[in-house]
Design an enzyme around this catalytic site. Structure first.
Site, mmCIF file in Angstrom:
data_model
loop_
_atom_site.group_PDB
_atom_site.id
_atom_site.type_symbol
_atom_site.label_atom_id
_atom_site.label_comp_id
_atom_site.label_asym_id
_atom_site.label_seq_id
_atom_site.Cartn_x
_atom_site.Cartn_y
_atom_site.Cartn_z
ATOM 1 N N GLY A 1 10.356 1.055 -6.197
ATOM 2 C CA GLY A 1 9.155 0.254 -6.470
ATOM 3 C C GLY A 1 7.927 0.939 -5.892
ATOM 4 O O GLY A 1 7.862 2.172 -5.812
ATOM 5 N N SER A 2 6.964 0.126 -5.458
ATOM 6 C CA SER A 2 5.669 0.676 -5.053
ATOM 7 C C SER A 2 5.732 1.533 -3.792
ATOM 8 O O SER A 2 4.763 2.243 -3.496
ATOM 9 C CB SER A 2 4.673 -0.457 -4.843
ATOM 10 O OG SER A 2 4.558 -1.199 -6.035
#
Lengths: 506, 454
Positions: free
Chosen positions: A218-219
């Site tokens: 993810g981020s």
């Protein structure tokens, strides 16, 4: 009768010759196969005749694994006083299922059969003393490990904390876990039953999620994308377009931001601001700007696509260069699609940011000590990690590392990661919320204190943990990271501190 | 290896043979004591405290056997007694070793004292046999009595009710009298050899005449096959009523061997082989335990949890031992079920390795070689057939059990002569040695008499 008698005698000699040939076949040609057959427990039992060394925590006191004498065929019983808490560090030493983790990787030391102690063993043999194994001192600190367990609670996931400058793993917690004592029991039926239950369990308690499980980052992967952007000439203050949606090249699919709409109200946005608010459209575009090749190259400088060679069972983190077309590049740049990482890999990336850009080899064993004298038999000093194919251990330049760190401080002070803040300490971090089937995989990676990092941490929680569908890295993973970093900072390894609750054997 | 008197008087030759035997007995004694001390040291750092009484008893037994043999069977083969003594002593050491191993396994045994007591009884029986039987040819006269007596003895466990007749591990082979467990088949073995030798010595002329031809085989008259059929029926009876594969094979095998030696007719061997194959085939279809034995032989790993376990553990022991062995007292003999009887050879294989098993195999081979030499030197048919029969049954038994535990052939439950735990076997084998030495002594004395007359 003489003739027939002679022929009978010759026949008998031929039969005996057949016995002799067969014995040679069994005891020379087939000997190794038979001796090492996994149903032949003789070799394992011989190992149980040696007093196996202890596995000791990084505080130098807490015994994670020790032995007790028995009256049975197997002379020693392996005991794990803290059972489940360190199961994925120590592994188990099982009569039936063999060894794992430190028990396996440092078996030669634990059984006292290493080349280093050959001379001592010879002296012991001549003096009639029994051979004993060495003690293996790990880098794991009980206070940090306990904090990781308590903070993650019943949620499925993993926590890795390491020292950025030395690569020493301070905590490695994977939940759910198992009790190595039950694996080390001497009753075969009971051990089999327990092991079968563990293997059948859907939530895989035997798997060490900290380094043997891969997730979309993810981020949190935006740290890598940002590093690639810096390397390509951007600065923290360079500005970029910030659309509400980004249509992926060659497709009709789009990437949007968390909660929809543009980030921070509109165009344009600085790299710093984009990282702080975790702006998807900006980073996807950044990925397209630097290109697949540069993104993969940056990821590989951080150690992806390579075996970390940590002796414990690990899986490599990956961002395969093959088929990384523009849409895949854009999605990978925000930690989705083709990029798959272990928590250990993310902790290493955070550690490199905190260590002036230098990647360190993760290690879980500090040194090996002689059981009797306490003298150090072998040390495992810190070493820089140079991924294969890279010229050195420098993942990013010192300047860019400092820039990344400053931006990550912003994440915790005013961005998505405020739940990781520690009063009076500048904490750097990055949240991640990766789409997954069902609830998201949520992440936090971080460093503290930002000006002189003493701990780098990576936390992953599967399926949104206790929150579920609506979980975010900032909401679920950041508080866990905060607790672990706080424990690491409060724990001075040179301070004898308060002793652990007293052990039965002391 | 002919008797070499080198111009000396027969008396001097006889004395030299006796001194050879004495020297070899001392050597065997030293080997046994070395093994015992090594075993003791493997268990505790001090010398075993019972080494002196055990050693003393063993030395006294060896000395007694030697002196009795020297006086009552002059000129006999000097190797048989030392070999028997060595194998017996090493067997005792291993039985003791199994006691040590079982002590930590939660199922402690104390077999060594009983085996020691049986050794005393067996050496006593050895001396008594030489004392009572001054000429073995007396046995020829009581052929039918001995033959019938042997069969009755064999049938006793089946005929007598529990708890006297006993079935152990599926085979009805035991007589339980007070504290004693006796396996009468061990003595039947000796009696049947006497009967076969005597019968064939008398009838070998008739039975070796060929009256017809079938292909390359020259066949004796049909009625000559009567005894073959009787022996075959007998061995099948053992298989059916007593459920013992090994014994059945042994009786039939030794009969065929003697028949061939007596008649020099390959036809008997061919017919007997066909009968054996037929019997084995019938047994295989009728008896599930025979099928399981064969199955465990063909692929012990497939039935590892069941019938294959014992043979698999035996192979593991042999493989773990490798060339040099793990050392006396350092192995795990008790992993093999019933290691003290059928599988004692595998226990040696683990702890003494190929070197040890080769040594034991050579001891048995030399014993067998000396036995056949005695048969060759004997001057009358009965003596030749008797010595050949005793040697043959000893060799066959050794081959079948060692071949069985090493998976060369299917396993059948037999004791390893002199080494396996068990009184009946030890007793019978010492009597067998006494009878062979008696035949050897007779042959030597007759030869020297003949030379003196020449």
């Amino acid at each position: 009768m003489i003739g027939s008698l002679r022929r009978v005698a010759v026949t008998v000699f031929v039969l005996f010759a057949a016995l002799f040939v067969n014995l040679n076949y069994l005891q020379v040609i087939r000997a190794a196969d038979l001796a090492e057959d996994n149903r032949n427990t003789r070799g394992l039992i011989a190992e149980y005749d040696v007093r196996r060394g202890s596995i000791i925590a990084g505080d130098g006191r807490t015994e994670l694994a020790r032995v007790e004498d028995t009256d049975g065929t197997l002379r020693f019983q392996r005991v794990y006083d803290h059972g489940e808490l360190y199961a994925h560090v120590t592994g188990h030493h099982s009569f039936i299922f063999g060894r794992s983790q430190v028990e396996q990787a440092y078996n030669e030391f634990l059984t006292g059969s290493g080349a280093e102690v050959f001379g001592r063993n010879l002296t012991d043999l001549l003096a009639g003393r029994e051979t004993v194994g060495e003690d293996v001192v790990t880098t794991v600190r009980p206070s940090v490990q306990t904090a990781a367990r308590d903070a993650l609670g019943a949620q499925r996931g993993a926590v890795v904390a390491l020292h950025p400058q030395t690569g020493a793993i301070l905590a490695m917690w994977s939940n759910p876990t198992y009790d190595p004592n039950l694996m080390a029991a001497h009753e075969p039926a009971a051990v089999r039953e327990y092991a079968e239950a563990l293997q059948a369990a859907e939530d895989e308690p035997l798997r060490n999620r900290a380094m043997a499980a891969r997730y979309n980052p993810g981020s949190t992967f935006k740290i890598v994308t940002a590093a690639a952007a810096l390397a390509a000439g951007s600065t923290a203050d360079s500005t970029f377009p910030n659309p509400a949606e980004l249509t992926l090249p060659q497709t009709t699919a789009t990437i949007g931001n968390f909660g929809g709409g543009p980030c921070r109200g509109g165009n344009p946005i600085s790299l710093r601001q984009a990282l702080i608010v975790s702006c998807n459209t900006t980073f996807a575009q950044l990925g397209l700007d630097v290109g697949a090749e540069a993104l993969v190259a940056q990821a590989e400088r951080f150690g992806l696509n390579t075996d970390l060679e940590l002796e414990l069972s690990t899986v490599p983190s990956v961002l395969p260069a093959e088929n990384l077309d523009p849409p895949a590049t854009a999605q990978s740049a925000i930690g989705q699609r083709d990029v798959q990482v272990t928590p250990l890999q993310m902790a290493m990336i955070a550690g490199a940011v905190g260590n002036g850009g230098m990647l360190m080899t993760p290690r879980i064993v500090e040194r090996v000590e002689d059981f009797a004298t306490g003298e150090t038999v072998q040390e495992f000093p810190p070493s820089a990690f140079v991924p294969p194919g890279q010229p050195d251990a420098r993942a990013v330049s010192a300047e860019h590392a400092a820039a990344l760190r400053d931006m990550m401080v912003g994440v915790v002070s005013s961005g998505t990661g405020t739940a990781a803040a520690i009063p009076g300490v500048a904490v750097a971090g990055k949240t991640g919320t990766a789409e997954a089937e069902g609830a998201p995989t949520v992440w936090f990676v971080g460093l503290a204190p930002a000006e002189d990092p003493q701990v780098a941490v990576a936390v992953v929680v599967e399926e949104g943990g206790t929150v579920g569908i609506g979980a975010t890295g900032g909401g679920v993973a950041a508080p866990i990271a905060q607790a672990v970093m706080e424990a690491a900072l409060g724990d001075d390894p040179t301070d004898p501190g308060t002793p652990e609750p007293s052990e039965p054997e002391g | 290896m002919s008797v070499d008197t080198r111009g000396a008087t027969p008396d001097a030759a006889i004395r030299r043979r006796a001194n050879t035997e004495l020297g070899l007995l001392v050597l065997a004694f030293l080997i046994i004591m070395l093994a015992y001390v090594l075993l003791g040291l493997s268990q505790s750092p001090a010398l075993p405290p019972d080494a002196l009484p055990y050693g003393g008893a063993l030395m006294a037994l060896g000395a007694a056997a030697h002196l009795v043999r020297r006086r009552l069977a002059p000129g006999a083969d000097p190797l048989l007694l030392p070999l028997a003594f060595l194998l017996n002593g090493l067997g005792l050491v291993m039985v003791r070793r199994i006691d040590f191993a079982s002590a930590t396994g939660g199922n402690p045994t104390n077999l060594a004292p009983a085996q020691t007591a049986w050794t005393v009884v067996a050496v006593g029986a050895f001396c008594a046999t030489l004392f009572l039987l001054r000429d073995h040819r007396v046995l020829d006269r009581y052929r039918y009595l001995i033959g019938a007596g042997s069969l009755v003895l064999l049938a006793l466990p089946t005929l007598l009710p529990e708890p006297i007749g006993r079935t152990i591990n599926g085979a009805t082979l035991w007589l339980n009298i007070g504290p004693l467990n006796i396996q009468p088949a061990e003595f039947t073995k000796l009696g049947l050899v006497v009967f076969f030798a005597s019968y064939l010595a008398d009838n070998r002329q008739v039975m070796s005449v060929a009256t017809s031809r079938v292909g390359p085989l020259r066949l004796p008259p049909a009625r000559a096959f009567g005894p073959v059929l009787v022996a075959w029926a007998l061995s099948l009876g053992v298989l059916v009523f007593q459920n013992d594969l090994g014994l059945s094979l042994l009786f039939f095998g030794v009969f065929v061997v003697l028949l061939y030696i007596a008649t020099n007719r390959v036809a008997y061997v061919a017919i007997a082989g066909a009968l054996f194959a037929g019997g084995a085939g019938i047994a295989f279809t009728l008896f599930s335990h025979v099928q399981r034995r064969i199955g465990a032989w063909l692929d012990p790993w497939a039935v590892y949890e069941a019938e294959g376990f014992q043979i698999a553990q035996s192979l593991f022991a042999l493989g773990t031992g490798g060339i040099t062995g793990v050392g006396l007292g350092q192995g795990h003999p008790t992993f093999i079920p019933f290691v003290q009887t059928d599988f004692i050879f595998s226990a040696f294989g683990e702890e003494l390795g190929l070197l040890g098993t080769t040594g034991l195999l050579l001891c048995y081979l030399v014993f067998v070689g000396r036995g056949f030499t005695i048969a060759l030197r004997s001057r009358d048919d009965f003596s030749t057939l008797l010595a050949a029969g005793f040697t043959g049954i000893f060799a066959l038994q050794t081959f079948v059990i060692i071949g069985g535990v090493t998976r060369l052939i299917p396993l059948s439950g037999l004791t390893l002569p002199f080494m396996s735990y068990g009184g009946s076997s030890l007793l019978a084998n010492y009597i067998l040695v006494a009878l062979l030495l008696r035949a050897s002594s007779t042959a030597a004395l007759e030869q020297s008499r003949a030379e003196a007359a020449a």
